[in-house]
Design an enzyme around this catalytic site. Structure first.
Site, mmCIF file in Angstrom:
data_model
loop_
_atom_site.group_PDB
_atom_site.id
_atom_site.type_symbol
_atom_site.label_atom_id
_atom_site.label_comp_id
_atom_site.label_asym_id
_atom_site.label_seq_id
_atom_site.Cartn_x
_atom_site.Cartn_y
_atom_site.Cartn_z
ATOM 1 N N ASN A 169 40.330 41.427 42.415
ATOM 2 C CA ASN A 169 39.089 42.226 42.458
ATOM 3 C C ASN A 169 38.979 43.038 43.744
ATOM 4 O OD1 ASN A 169 38.525 40.095 40.453
ATOM 5 N ND2 ASN A 169 36.498 41.034 40.420
ATOM 6 N N GLY A 208 33.543 34.112 27.079
ATOM 7 C CA GLY A 208 34.958 33.976 27.451
ATOM 8 C C GLY A 208 35.210 34.190 28.939
ATOM 9 N N ILE A 249 43.790 61.413 29.367
ATOM 10 C CA ILE A 249 45.214 61.014 29.282
ATOM 11 C C ILE A 249 45.668 60.849 27.832
ATOM 12 C CG2 ILE A 249 45.404 59.996 31.601
ATOM 13 C CD1 ILE A 249 45.195 57.197 30.207
ATOM 14 N N GLU A 288 39.356 52.286 30.970
ATOM 15 C CA GLU A 288 38.047 51.650 30.847
ATOM 16 C C GLU A 288 38.201 50.329 31.582
ATOM 17 O OE1 GLU A 288 35.237 52.691 29.583
ATOM 18 O OE2 GLU A 288 36.030 54.617 28.928
ATOM 19 N N TYR A 305 25.996 35.140 36.499
ATOM 20 C CA TYR A 305 26.365 34.571 35.200
ATOM 21 C C TYR A 305 26.652 33.068 35.301
ATOM 22 C CZ TYR A 305 27.390 39.459 33.801
ATOM 23 O OH TYR A 305 27.328 40.799 33.522
ATOM 24 N N THR A 339 46.128 44.604 36.579
ATOM 25 C CA THR A 339 45.126 43.678 37.120
ATOM 26 C C THR A 339 45.609 42.236 37.000
ATOM 27 O OG1 THR A 339 42.980 42.712 36.572
ATOM 28 C CG2 THR A 339 44.017 43.955 34.839
ATOM 29 N N ASP A 340 45.109 41.392 37.904
ATOM 30 C CA ASP A 340 45.427 39.954 37.805
ATOM 31 C C ASP A 340 44.847 39.343 36.528
ATOM 32 O OD1 ASP A 340 42.715 40.034 38.522
ATOM 33 O OD2 ASP A 340 42.907 38.663 40.228
ATOM 34 N N GLU A 341 43.889 40.053 35.900
ATOM 35 C CA GLU A 341 43.217 39.476 34.730
ATOM 36 C C GLU A 341 44.164 39.315 33.544
ATOM 37 O OE1 GLU A 341 39.214 40.853 34.028
ATOM 38 O OE2 GLU A 341 39.006 41.524 36.101
ATOM 39 N N LYS A 393 44.889 45.817 28.987
ATOM 40 C CA LYS A 393 45.722 46.069 30.180
ATOM 41 C C LYS A 393 47.085 45.372 30.025
ATOM 42 C CE LYS A 393 44.722 47.932 33.531
ATOM 43 N NZ LYS A 393 44.830 49.360 33.948
ATOM 44 N N TYR A 429 39.217 43.778 27.565
ATOM 45 C CA TYR A 429 39.718 44.581 28.699
ATOM 46 C C TYR A 429 41.095 44.091 29.139
ATOM 47 C CZ TYR A 429 40.455 45.696 33.653
ATOM 48 O OH TYR A 429 41.014 46.078 34.848
HETATM 49 P P1 NAD Z 1 36.750 52.964 37.301
HETATM 50 O O1 NAD Z 1 36.124 52.570 36.009
HETATM 51 O O2 NAD Z 1 35.896 53.063 38.513
HETATM 52 O O3 NAD Z 1 37.481 54.386 37.151
HETATM 53 C C1 NAD Z 1 38.221 54.725 36.022
HETATM 54 C C2 NAD Z 1 38.442 56.240 36.055
HETATM 55 O O4 NAD Z 1 39.269 56.582 34.924
HETATM 56 C C3 NAD Z 1 37.153 57.056 35.929
HETATM 57 O O5 NAD Z 1 37.173 58.114 36.872
HETATM 58 C C4 NAD Z 1 37.205 57.605 34.508
HETATM 59 O O6 NAD Z 1 36.556 58.865 34.359
HETATM 60 C C5 NAD Z 1 38.704 57.730 34.289
HETATM 61 N N1 NAD Z 1 39.072 57.667 32.864
HETATM 62 C C6 NAD Z 1 38.643 56.778 31.941
HETATM 63 N N2 NAD Z 1 39.198 57.055 30.746
HETATM 64 C C7 NAD Z 1 39.998 58.141 30.927
HETATM 65 C C8 NAD Z 1 40.854 58.896 30.083
HETATM 66 N N3 NAD Z 1 40.972 58.588 28.775
HETATM 67 N N4 NAD Z 1 41.549 59.927 30.611
HETATM 68 C C9 NAD Z 1 41.422 60.259 31.924
HETATM 69 N N5 NAD Z 1 40.618 59.586 32.760
HETATM 70 C C10 NAD Z 1 39.919 58.548 32.271
HETATM 71 O O7 NAD Z 1 37.937 51.932 37.499
HETATM 72 P P2 NAD Z 1 38.544 51.317 38.860
HETATM 73 O O8 NAD Z 1 37.778 50.104 39.194
HETATM 74 O O9 NAD Z 1 38.721 52.396 39.831
HETATM 75 O O10 NAD Z 1 39.971 50.841 38.325
HETATM 76 C C11 NAD Z 1 41.076 51.727 38.336
HETATM 77 C C12 NAD Z 1 42.287 51.001 37.765
HETATM 78 O O11 NAD Z 1 42.552 49.833 38.547
HETATM 79 C C13 NAD Z 1 42.082 50.520 36.335
HETATM 80 O O12 NAD Z 1 43.276 50.746 35.639
HETATM 81 C C14 NAD Z 1 41.801 49.024 36.483
HETATM 82 O O13 NAD Z 1 42.262 48.336 35.355
HETATM 83 C C15 NAD Z 1 42.610 48.691 37.710
HETATM 84 N N6 NAD Z 1 42.119 47.567 38.526
HETATM 85 C C16 NAD Z 1 40.807 47.541 38.954
HETATM 86 C C17 NAD Z 1 40.386 46.492 39.781
HETATM 87 C C18 NAD Z 1 38.982 46.444 40.321
HETATM 88 O O14 NAD Z 1 38.598 45.453 40.968
HETATM 89 N N7 NAD Z 1 38.153 47.456 40.117
HETATM 90 C C19 NAD Z 1 41.282 45.484 40.148
HETATM 91 C C20 NAD Z 1 42.611 45.547 39.691
HETATM 92 C C21 NAD Z 1 43.008 46.605 38.895
HETATM 93 P P1 TYD Z 2 32.938 42.154 37.822
HETATM 94 O O1 TYD Z 2 32.550 42.877 39.068
HETATM 95 O O2 TYD Z 2 32.439 42.647 36.502
HETATM 96 O O3 TYD Z 2 34.539 42.057 37.841
HETATM 97 P P2 TYD Z 2 35.534 41.184 36.868
HETATM 98 O O4 TYD Z 2 34.778 40.699 35.701
HETATM 99 O O5 TYD Z 2 36.566 42.202 36.505
HETATM 100 O O6 TYD Z 2 36.059 40.079 37.740
HETATM 101 O O7 TYD Z 2 32.471 40.644 37.965
HETATM 102 C C1 TYD Z 2 32.897 39.832 39.042
HETATM 103 C C2 TYD Z 2 32.374 38.431 38.789
HETATM 104 O O8 TYD Z 2 30.956 38.452 38.871
HETATM 105 C C3 TYD Z 2 32.711 37.896 37.404
HETATM 106 O O9 TYD Z 2 32.989 36.512 37.500
HETATM 107 C C4 TYD Z 2 31.448 38.116 36.608
HETATM 108 C C5 TYD Z 2 30.361 37.985 37.652
HETATM 109 N N1 TYD Z 2 29.142 38.800 37.434
HETATM 110 C C6 TYD Z 2 27.875 38.201 37.516
HETATM 111 O O10 TYD Z 2 27.749 36.985 37.794
HETATM 112 N N2 TYD Z 2 26.770 38.983 37.316
HETATM 113 C C7 TYD Z 2 26.860 40.305 37.008
HETATM 114 O O11 TYD Z 2 25.798 40.967 36.795
HETATM 115 C C8 TYD Z 2 28.163 40.917 36.947
HETATM 116 C C9 TYD Z 2 28.318 42.376 36.609
HETATM 117 C C10 TYD Z 2 29.265 40.122 37.171
#
Ligand code: NAD
Ligand code: TYD
Length: 362
Positions: free
Chosen positions: A196, A298, A67, A91, A224, A139-141, A171, A167
Protein backbone atom coordinates in the site's frame (compact mmCIF):
# COMPACT_ATOMS: atom_id res chain seq x y z
CA UNK A 1 16.05 10.77 -7.50
CA UNK A 2 19.30 12.60 -8.26
CA UNK A 3 19.04 14.87 -11.27
CA UNK A 4 21.11 13.46 -14.15
CA UNK A 5 21.18 13.82 -17.92
CA UNK A 6 19.84 10.94 -19.90
CA UNK A 7 17.86 10.79 -23.13
CA UNK A 8 14.93 8.40 -22.92
CA UNK A 9 11.28 8.34 -23.84
CA UNK A 10 8.82 6.93 -21.34
CA UNK A 11 5.28 5.97 -22.24
CA UNK A 12 3.42 6.07 -18.94
CA UNK A 13 -0.22 5.05 -18.63
CA UNK A 14 -2.43 6.24 -15.76
CA UNK A 15 -0.10 9.18 -15.15
CA UNK A 16 -2.94 11.44 -13.99
CA UNK A 17 -3.68 9.11 -11.06
CA UNK A 18 -2.04 8.90 -7.67
CA UNK A 19 1.15 6.89 -8.21
CA UNK A 20 1.44 7.70 -11.92
CA UNK A 21 1.48 11.46 -11.33
CA UNK A 22 4.07 11.08 -8.58
CA UNK A 23 6.14 9.04 -11.04
CA UNK A 24 5.86 11.72 -13.74
CA UNK A 25 7.02 14.42 -11.30
CA UNK A 26 9.86 12.19 -10.06
CA UNK A 27 11.17 11.44 -13.56
CA UNK A 28 11.00 15.06 -14.71
CA UNK A 29 12.92 16.06 -11.58
CA UNK A 30 15.47 13.29 -11.96
CA UNK A 31 16.38 13.64 -15.65
CA UNK A 32 16.88 16.79 -17.66
CA UNK A 33 16.79 15.29 -21.14
CA UNK A 34 13.77 13.04 -21.09
CA UNK A 35 10.36 12.77 -22.73
CA UNK A 36 7.26 11.41 -21.01
CA UNK A 37 4.18 10.50 -23.00
CA UNK A 38 1.44 10.34 -20.39
CA UNK A 39 -1.60 8.35 -21.53
CA UNK A 40 -4.67 8.60 -19.34
CA UNK A 41 -8.41 8.17 -19.88
CA UNK A 42 -9.17 10.59 -17.01
CA UNK A 43 -11.64 8.38 -15.18
CA UNK A 44 -13.02 9.62 -11.84
CA UNK A 45 -9.56 8.81 -10.36
CA UNK A 46 -7.57 10.71 -12.98
CA UNK A 47 -7.00 14.37 -12.26
CA UNK A 48 -5.13 16.85 -14.41
CA UNK A 49 -4.60 19.00 -11.32
CA UNK A 50 -2.08 16.35 -10.23
CA UNK A 51 -0.01 17.44 -13.23
CA UNK A 52 -0.65 21.16 -13.08
CA UNK A 53 3.00 22.15 -12.65
CA UNK A 54 4.18 20.04 -15.62
CA UNK A 55 1.40 20.53 -18.18
CA UNK A 56 3.46 23.25 -19.89
CA UNK A 57 6.74 21.37 -19.59
CA UNK A 58 7.82 20.47 -23.17
CA UNK A 59 9.24 17.19 -21.86
CA UNK A 60 5.76 16.06 -20.82
CA UNK A 61 3.12 15.19 -23.44
CA UNK A 62 -0.35 14.41 -22.18
CA UNK A 63 -2.49 12.10 -24.35
CA UNK A 64 -6.12 11.73 -23.37
CA UNK A 65 -6.70 8.11 -24.40
CA UNK A 66 -7.95 4.80 -23.11
CA UNK A 67 -5.51 1.87 -23.03
CA UNK A 68 -8.32 -0.34 -24.37
CA UNK A 69 -8.32 1.72 -27.57
CA UNK A 70 -5.89 -0.30 -29.65
CA UNK A 71 -5.75 2.17 -32.54
CA UNK A 72 -4.87 4.99 -30.20
CA UNK A 73 -2.16 2.86 -28.55
CA UNK A 74 -0.69 1.91 -31.97
CA UNK A 75 -0.60 5.55 -32.99
CA UNK A 76 1.18 6.59 -29.79
CA UNK A 77 3.81 3.86 -30.14
CA UNK A 78 4.38 4.70 -33.80
CA UNK A 79 4.73 8.39 -33.08
CA UNK A 80 6.85 8.33 -29.92
CA UNK A 81 8.79 5.02 -30.09
CA UNK A 82 9.18 4.75 -26.33
CA UNK A 83 12.21 3.17 -24.69
CA UNK A 84 10.26 2.40 -21.53
CA UNK A 85 6.60 1.58 -21.03
CA UNK A 86 5.10 1.71 -17.53
CA UNK A 87 1.52 0.56 -17.12
CA UNK A 88 -0.08 2.22 -14.10
CA UNK A 89 -3.53 2.58 -15.71
CA UNK A 90 -6.06 0.56 -13.78
CA UNK A 91 -9.23 0.57 -11.80
CA UNK A 92 -7.62 0.46 -8.38
CA UNK A 93 -10.18 0.48 -5.57
CA UNK A 94 -11.14 -2.86 -3.98
CA UNK A 95 -14.51 -1.59 -2.72
CA UNK A 96 -15.54 -0.44 -6.18
CA UNK A 97 -14.46 -3.82 -7.60
CA UNK A 98 -16.88 -5.51 -5.20
CA UNK A 99 -19.69 -3.29 -6.49
CA UNK A 100 -18.84 -3.47 -10.19
CA UNK A 101 -16.29 -6.14 -11.17
CA UNK A 102 -16.67 -5.92 -14.93
CA UNK A 103 -15.04 -2.51 -15.36
CA UNK A 104 -12.03 -4.02 -13.56
CA UNK A 105 -11.66 -6.86 -16.04
CA UNK A 106 -12.19 -4.44 -18.91
CA UNK A 107 -9.43 -2.02 -17.94
CA UNK A 108 -7.08 -4.16 -15.89
CA UNK A 109 -7.16 -7.25 -18.11
CA UNK A 110 -8.37 -6.25 -21.60
CA UNK A 111 -6.71 -2.85 -21.35
CA UNK A 112 -3.39 -4.42 -20.38
CA UNK A 113 -3.58 -6.83 -23.33
CA UNK A 114 -4.36 -3.99 -25.71
CA UNK A 115 -1.32 -2.05 -24.47
CA UNK A 116 0.91 -5.15 -24.40
CA UNK A 117 0.01 -6.07 -27.94
CA UNK A 118 0.53 -2.58 -29.28
CA UNK A 119 3.94 -2.65 -27.55
CA UNK A 120 4.74 -6.06 -29.04
CA UNK A 121 3.91 -5.05 -32.61
CA UNK A 122 6.04 -1.95 -32.47
CA UNK A 123 8.84 -3.77 -30.65
CA UNK A 124 8.89 -6.49 -33.32
CA UNK A 125 8.30 -4.31 -36.37
CA UNK A 126 10.21 -1.23 -35.31
CA UNK A 127 12.94 -0.40 -37.82
CA UNK A 128 15.90 -0.70 -35.54
CA UNK A 129 14.03 0.88 -32.66
CA UNK A 130 14.00 -1.20 -29.51
CA UNK A 131 11.72 -0.88 -26.55
CA UNK A 132 13.95 -1.68 -23.58
CA UNK A 133 11.26 -2.56 -21.09
CA UNK A 134 7.53 -3.00 -20.53
CA UNK A 135 6.87 -2.72 -16.82
CA UNK A 136 3.57 -3.80 -15.33
CA UNK A 137 2.79 -2.06 -12.04
CA UNK A 138 1.14 -4.74 -9.96
CA UNK A 139 0.25 -5.19 -6.33
CA UNK A 140 0.98 -7.41 -3.33
CA UNK A 141 -2.77 -8.12 -3.27
CA UNK A 142 -2.31 -10.75 -6.01
CA UNK A 143 -0.74 -13.03 -3.39
CA UNK A 144 -3.88 -13.11 -1.27
CA UNK A 145 -3.91 -12.81 2.49
CA UNK A 146 -1.59 -13.74 5.37
CA UNK A 147 -2.71 -14.76 8.86
CA UNK A 148 -2.37 -12.23 11.67
CA UNK A 149 -1.09 -14.94 13.99
CA UNK A 150 2.23 -15.53 12.19
CA UNK A 151 3.92 -12.16 11.77
CA UNK A 152 7.03 -13.79 10.26
CA UNK A 153 5.10 -15.02 7.19
CA UNK A 154 5.74 -12.76 4.17
CA UNK A 155 4.97 -12.76 0.44
CA UNK A 156 8.00 -13.38 -1.74
CA UNK A 157 8.10 -13.47 -5.54
CA UNK A 158 7.55 -17.25 -5.54
CA UNK A 159 4.43 -17.12 -3.37
CA UNK A 160 1.58 -18.58 -5.46
CA UNK A 161 -0.98 -16.10 -6.76
CA UNK A 162 -4.15 -16.38 -4.71
CA UNK A 163 -6.20 -13.20 -5.19
CA UNK A 164 -9.53 -12.76 -3.40
CA UNK A 165 -11.15 -9.55 -4.60
CA UNK A 166 -12.27 -8.81 -8.17
CA UNK A 167 -9.59 -6.06 -8.16
CA UNK A 168 -6.73 -8.36 -7.16
CA UNK A 169 -7.99 -11.14 -9.43
CA UNK A 170 -7.94 -8.76 -12.39
CA UNK A 171 -4.40 -7.62 -11.49
CA UNK A 172 -3.25 -11.26 -11.19
CA UNK A 173 -4.75 -12.04 -14.60
CA UNK A 174 -2.87 -9.08 -16.07
CA UNK A 175 0.38 -10.28 -14.45
CA UNK A 176 -0.01 -13.70 -16.09
CA UNK A 177 -0.60 -12.09 -19.48
CA UNK A 178 2.48 -9.90 -19.10
CA UNK A 179 4.52 -12.99 -18.22
CA UNK A 180 3.03 -14.80 -21.22
CA UNK A 181 4.21 -12.00 -23.53
CA UNK A 182 7.69 -12.36 -22.06
CA UNK A 183 7.72 -16.15 -22.39
CA UNK A 184 6.05 -16.38 -25.81
CA UNK A 185 7.52 -13.45 -27.72
CA UNK A 186 10.64 -12.79 -25.70
CA UNK A 187 9.42 -9.31 -24.92
CA UNK A 188 11.49 -7.53 -22.24
CA UNK A 189 8.87 -7.42 -19.51
CA UNK A 190 9.08 -6.93 -15.74
CA UNK A 191 6.42 -6.92 -13.05
CA UNK A 192 6.59 -5.02 -9.77
CA UNK A 193 4.32 -5.93 -6.87
CA UNK A 194 4.13 -3.21 -4.27
CA UNK A 195 2.40 -2.84 -0.95
CA UNK A 196 0.00 0.00 0.00
CA UNK A 197 1.23 3.46 -1.00
CA UNK A 198 0.51 6.74 0.74
CA UNK A 199 1.46 10.31 -0.16
CA UNK A 200 0.31 13.36 -2.17
CA UNK A 201 -2.39 13.16 -4.88
CA UNK A 202 -4.15 10.01 -3.63
CA UNK A 203 -7.84 10.00 -4.43
CA UNK A 204 -9.81 10.46 -1.16
CA UNK A 205 -11.69 7.14 -1.42
CA UNK A 206 -8.56 5.35 -0.11
CA UNK A 207 -7.99 5.01 3.62
CA UNK A 208 -5.30 7.65 4.32
CA UNK A 209 -6.78 10.64 2.42
CA UNK A 210 -10.32 9.56 3.35
CA UNK A 211 -9.47 9.78 7.04
CA UNK A 212 -7.73 13.15 6.60
CA UNK A 213 -10.59 14.62 4.57
CA UNK A 214 -13.30 13.30 6.88
CA UNK A 215 -11.51 14.45 10.03
CA UNK A 216 -11.03 17.96 8.62
CA UNK A 217 -14.78 18.04 7.98
CA UNK A 218 -15.61 16.49 11.37
CA UNK A 219 -17.12 13.49 9.69
CA UNK A 220 -17.01 10.00 11.17
CA UNK A 221 -13.96 7.91 10.33
CA UNK A 222 -15.20 4.54 9.09
CA UNK A 223 -13.02 1.59 10.13
CA UNK A 224 -13.96 -1.77 8.67
CA UNK A 225 -14.57 -4.77 10.92
CA UNK A 226 -12.37 -4.89 14.02
CA UNK A 227 -9.77 -2.50 12.56
CA UNK A 228 -7.03 -5.08 12.99
CA UNK A 229 -6.40 -5.79 9.29
CA UNK A 230 -2.78 -5.09 8.52
CA UNK A 231 -1.23 -3.35 5.52
CA UNK A 232 2.44 -2.61 4.75
CA UNK A 233 2.67 1.15 4.02
CA UNK A 234 5.24 2.66 1.66
CA UNK A 235 5.73 6.35 0.83
CA UNK A 236 4.85 6.82 -2.84
CA UNK A 237 8.18 8.40 -3.86
CA UNK A 238 10.01 5.28 -2.74
CA UNK A 239 7.73 3.17 -4.94
CA UNK A 240 8.36 5.43 -7.94
CA UNK A 241 12.12 5.25 -7.45
CA UNK A 242 11.92 1.45 -7.35
CA UNK A 243 9.92 1.37 -10.59
CA UNK A 244 12.50 3.45 -12.43
CA UNK A 245 15.29 1.23 -11.13
CA UNK A 246 13.53 -1.93 -12.32
CA UNK A 247 12.86 -0.29 -15.70
CA UNK A 248 16.50 0.49 -16.21
CA UNK A 249 18.32 -2.29 -14.37
CA UNK A 250 15.85 -5.09 -13.69
CA UNK A 251 16.24 -8.47 -15.36
CA UNK A 252 13.76 -9.29 -18.13
CA UNK A 253 10.99 -11.68 -17.19
CA UNK A 254 11.45 -11.06 -13.47
CA UNK A 255 9.02 -10.08 -10.76
CA UNK A 256 10.19 -7.66 -8.03
CA UNK A 257 8.35 -7.19 -4.76
CA UNK A 258 8.45 -3.68 -3.28
CA UNK A 259 7.50 -3.00 0.32
CA UNK A 260 7.88 -0.55 3.16
CA UNK A 261 8.75 -3.03 5.90
CA UNK A 262 6.18 -1.05 7.81
CA UNK A 263 3.14 -3.06 8.80
CA UNK A 264 0.35 -1.32 10.68
CA UNK A 265 -3.12 -2.32 11.79
CA UNK A 266 -5.70 -0.02 10.20
CA UNK A 267 -6.89 1.28 13.55
CA UNK A 268 -3.32 2.17 14.53
CA UNK A 269 -2.86 4.11 11.28
CA UNK A 270 -6.16 5.96 11.73
CA UNK A 271 -5.23 6.92 15.29
CA UNK A 272 -1.83 8.19 14.14
CA UNK A 273 -3.51 10.51 11.61
CA UNK A 274 -6.10 11.70 14.13
CA UNK A 275 -3.42 12.42 16.71
CA UNK A 276 -1.37 14.50 14.26
CA UNK A 277 -4.41 16.47 13.08
CA UNK A 278 -5.63 17.15 16.60
CA UNK A 279 -2.21 18.50 17.59
CA UNK A 280 -1.71 20.62 14.48
CA UNK A 281 -5.16 21.77 13.47
CA UNK A 282 -8.24 21.45 15.57
CA UNK A 283 -8.80 20.06 19.03
CA UNK A 284 -12.27 18.88 17.99
CA UNK A 285 -10.63 16.20 15.89
CA UNK A 286 -10.40 13.24 18.23
CA UNK A 287 -10.61 9.45 18.24
CA UNK A 288 -14.31 9.88 19.08
CA UNK A 289 -14.81 10.38 15.36
CA UNK A 290 -13.77 6.75 14.75
CA UNK A 291 -16.67 4.48 13.94
CA UNK A 292 -16.40 0.75 13.38
CA UNK A 293 -18.53 -0.19 10.36
CA UNK A 294 -19.48 -3.41 8.58
CA UNK A 295 -16.43 -5.24 7.31
CA UNK A 296 -15.49 -5.30 3.64
CA UNK A 297 -16.62 -8.55 1.97
CA UNK A 298 -13.69 -10.97 1.63
CA UNK A 299 -11.44 -8.47 3.46
CA UNK A 300 -7.81 -9.66 3.26
CA UNK A 301 -6.47 -9.88 6.79
CA UNK A 302 -2.83 -9.05 6.37
CA UNK A 303 -0.33 -8.16 3.64
CA UNK A 304 3.37 -8.49 4.38
CA UNK A 305 6.12 -8.11 1.79
CA UNK A 306 9.56 -9.67 1.55
CA UNK A 307 11.42 -7.09 -0.56
CA UNK A 308 14.87 -8.66 -0.21
CA UNK A 309 15.20 -9.48 -3.93
CA UNK A 310 15.07 -5.86 -5.12
CA UNK A 311 17.42 -4.90 -2.29
CA UNK A 312 19.97 -7.58 -3.17
CA UNK A 313 19.78 -7.23 -6.97
CA UNK A 314 19.23 -3.51 -7.40
CA UNK A 315 20.18 -2.00 -4.04
CA UNK A 316 16.72 -0.49 -3.47
CA UNK A 317 15.48 0.25 0.01
CA UNK A 318 12.83 2.69 1.25
CA UNK A 319 14.31 6.09 2.12
CA UNK A 320 11.31 7.69 3.78
CA UNK A 321 10.41 6.18 7.14
CA UNK A 322 6.79 6.02 8.23
CA UNK A 323 6.98 8.77 10.86
CA UNK A 324 8.40 11.20 8.32
CA UNK A 325 6.22 10.00 5.42
CA UNK A 326 2.93 10.28 7.25
CA UNK A 327 3.77 13.80 8.44
CA UNK A 328 4.74 14.84 4.91
CA UNK A 329 1.51 13.35 3.62
CA UNK A 330 -0.83 14.96 6.14
CA UNK A 331 0.99 18.28 5.71
CA UNK A 332 0.54 18.02 1.93
CA UNK A 333 -3.24 17.55 2.24
CA UNK A 334 -3.46 20.43 4.74
CA UNK A 335 -1.63 22.62 2.24
CA UNK A 336 -3.83 21.47 -0.67
CA UNK A 337 -7.36 21.78 0.63
CA UNK A 338 -8.51 23.11 -2.73
CA UNK A 339 -7.14 20.00 -4.42
CA UNK A 340 -9.20 17.85 -2.01
CA UNK A 341 -12.30 19.97 -2.57
CA UNK A 342 -12.01 19.55 -6.34
CA UNK A 343 -11.24 15.83 -6.08
CA UNK A 344 -14.37 15.13 -4.04
CA UNK A 345 -16.62 17.46 -5.99
CA UNK A 346 -17.53 15.09 -8.84
CA UNK A 347 -19.19 11.74 -8.42
CA UNK A 348 -17.39 11.15 -5.09
CA UNK A 349 -20.23 12.47 -2.91
CA UNK A 350 -22.79 10.09 -4.39
CA UNK A 351 -20.29 7.21 -4.17
CA UNK A 352 -19.62 8.07 -0.52
CA UNK A 353 -23.25 8.40 0.39
CA UNK A 354 -24.18 5.12 -1.25
CA UNK A 355 -21.32 3.26 0.41
CA UNK A 356 -21.24 4.74 3.92
CA UNK A 357 -24.54 6.63 4.17
CA UNK A 358 -26.44 4.01 6.16
CA UNK A 359 -23.70 3.58 8.72
CA UNK A 360 -21.94 6.83 9.39
CA UNK A 361 -22.92 10.42 9.63
CA UNK A 362 -22.34 11.74 6.11
P1 NAD B 1 -5.43 5.53 -9.34
O1 NAD B 1 -6.80 4.94 -9.31
O2 NAD B 1 -5.14 6.70 -8.48
O3 NAD B 1 -5.05 5.97 -10.84
C1 NAD B 1 -5.37 5.19 -11.94
C2 NAD B 1 -5.20 6.07 -13.19
O4 NAD B 1 -5.46 5.24 -14.34
C3 NAD B 1 -6.18 7.24 -13.25
O5 NAD B 1 -5.49 8.41 -13.65
C4 NAD B 1 -7.19 6.82 -14.32
O6 NAD B 1 -7.75 7.91 -15.04
C5 NAD B 1 -6.32 5.96 -15.23
N1 NAD B 1 -7.10 4.97 -15.98
C6 NAD B 1 -8.06 4.14 -15.51
N2 NAD B 1 -8.55 3.39 -16.51
C7 NAD B 1 -7.88 3.74 -17.64
C8 NAD B 1 -7.91 3.32 -18.99
N3 NAD B 1 -8.78 2.36 -19.39
N4 NAD B 1 -7.05 3.88 -19.87
C9 NAD B 1 -6.19 4.86 -19.49
N5 NAD B 1 -6.13 5.30 -18.22
C10 NAD B 1 -6.96 4.76 -17.32
O7 NAD B 1 -4.47 4.31 -9.03
P2 NAD B 1 -3.06 4.30 -8.25
O8 NAD B 1 -3.33 4.11 -6.82
O9 NAD B 1 -2.24 5.41 -8.73
O10 NAD B 1 -2.46 2.92 -8.80
C11 NAD B 1 -1.70 2.89 -10.00
C12 NAD B 1 -1.28 1.45 -10.27
O11 NAD B 1 -0.52 0.96 -9.16
C13 NAD B 1 -2.46 0.50 -10.44
O12 NAD B 1 -2.15 -0.37 -11.48
C14 NAD B 1 -2.53 -0.23 -9.10
O13 NAD B 1 -3.03 -1.53 -9.29
C15 NAD B 1 -1.08 -0.25 -8.69
N6 NAD B 1 -0.82 -0.28 -7.24
C16 NAD B 1 -1.41 0.65 -6.41
C17 NAD B 1 -1.09 0.64 -5.05
C18 NAD B 1 -1.66 1.67 -4.10
O14 NAD B 1 -1.44 1.58 -2.88
N7 NAD B 1 -2.38 2.67 -4.57
C19 NAD B 1 -0.20 -0.31 -4.54
C20 NAD B 1 0.38 -1.24 -5.42
C21 NAD B 1 0.07 -1.20 -6.77
P1 TYD C 1 -7.59 0.90 0.93
O1 TYD C 1 -6.96 2.24 1.12
O2 TYD C 1 -8.90 0.80 0.21
O3 TYD C 1 -6.48 -0.03 0.25
P2 TYD C 1 -6.50 -1.66 0.02
O4 TYD C 1 -7.86 -2.17 0.23
O5 TYD C 1 -6.06 -1.76 -1.41
O6 TYD C 1 -5.50 -2.20 0.99
O7 TYD C 1 -7.80 0.26 2.37
C1 TYD C 1 -6.72 0.06 3.26
C2 TYD C 1 -7.25 -0.69 4.46
O8 TYD C 1 -8.16 0.15 5.16
C3 TYD C 1 -8.02 -1.95 4.10
O9 TYD C 1 -7.75 -2.95 5.06
C4 TYD C 1 -9.47 -1.53 4.18
C5 TYD C 1 -9.45 -0.47 5.26
N1 TYD C 1 -10.46 0.62 5.12
C6 TYD C 1 -11.26 0.97 6.21
O10 TYD C 1 -11.14 0.40 7.32
N2 TYD C 1 -12.17 1.98 6.05
C7 TYD C 1 -12.34 2.62 4.87
O11 TYD C 1 -13.23 3.52 4.78
C8 TYD C 1 -11.50 2.27 3.76
C9 TYD C 1 -11.65 2.95 2.42
C10 TYD C 1 -10.57 1.27 3.94
Amino acid sequence: MNRIDMTSTYLVTGGAGFIGSNFVHGILNAYTDVKIVNVDALTYAGNLENLESVLDDPRHIFAHADIRDRHAMDALFALHKPDYVVNFAAESHVDRSIENPSVFTETNVSGTVSLLDAARCHWQDGDGWGMHRFLQVSTDEVYGSLPLEDSSALFNEKTPLNPHSPYSASKAAADLLVQAYGDTYGMPVCITRCSNNYGPYQFPEKLVPLVINNALNHRKLPVYGDGLNVRDWLYVEDHCRAIDLVLREGRSGEVYNIGGNNERANIELVKTIVEYLSRHTDAAISTELIEYVTDRQGHDRRYGIDASKIKQELGWEPRVGFDEGIKLTIRWYLDHVTWITHAVSGEYESYYEKKYGNEVNV
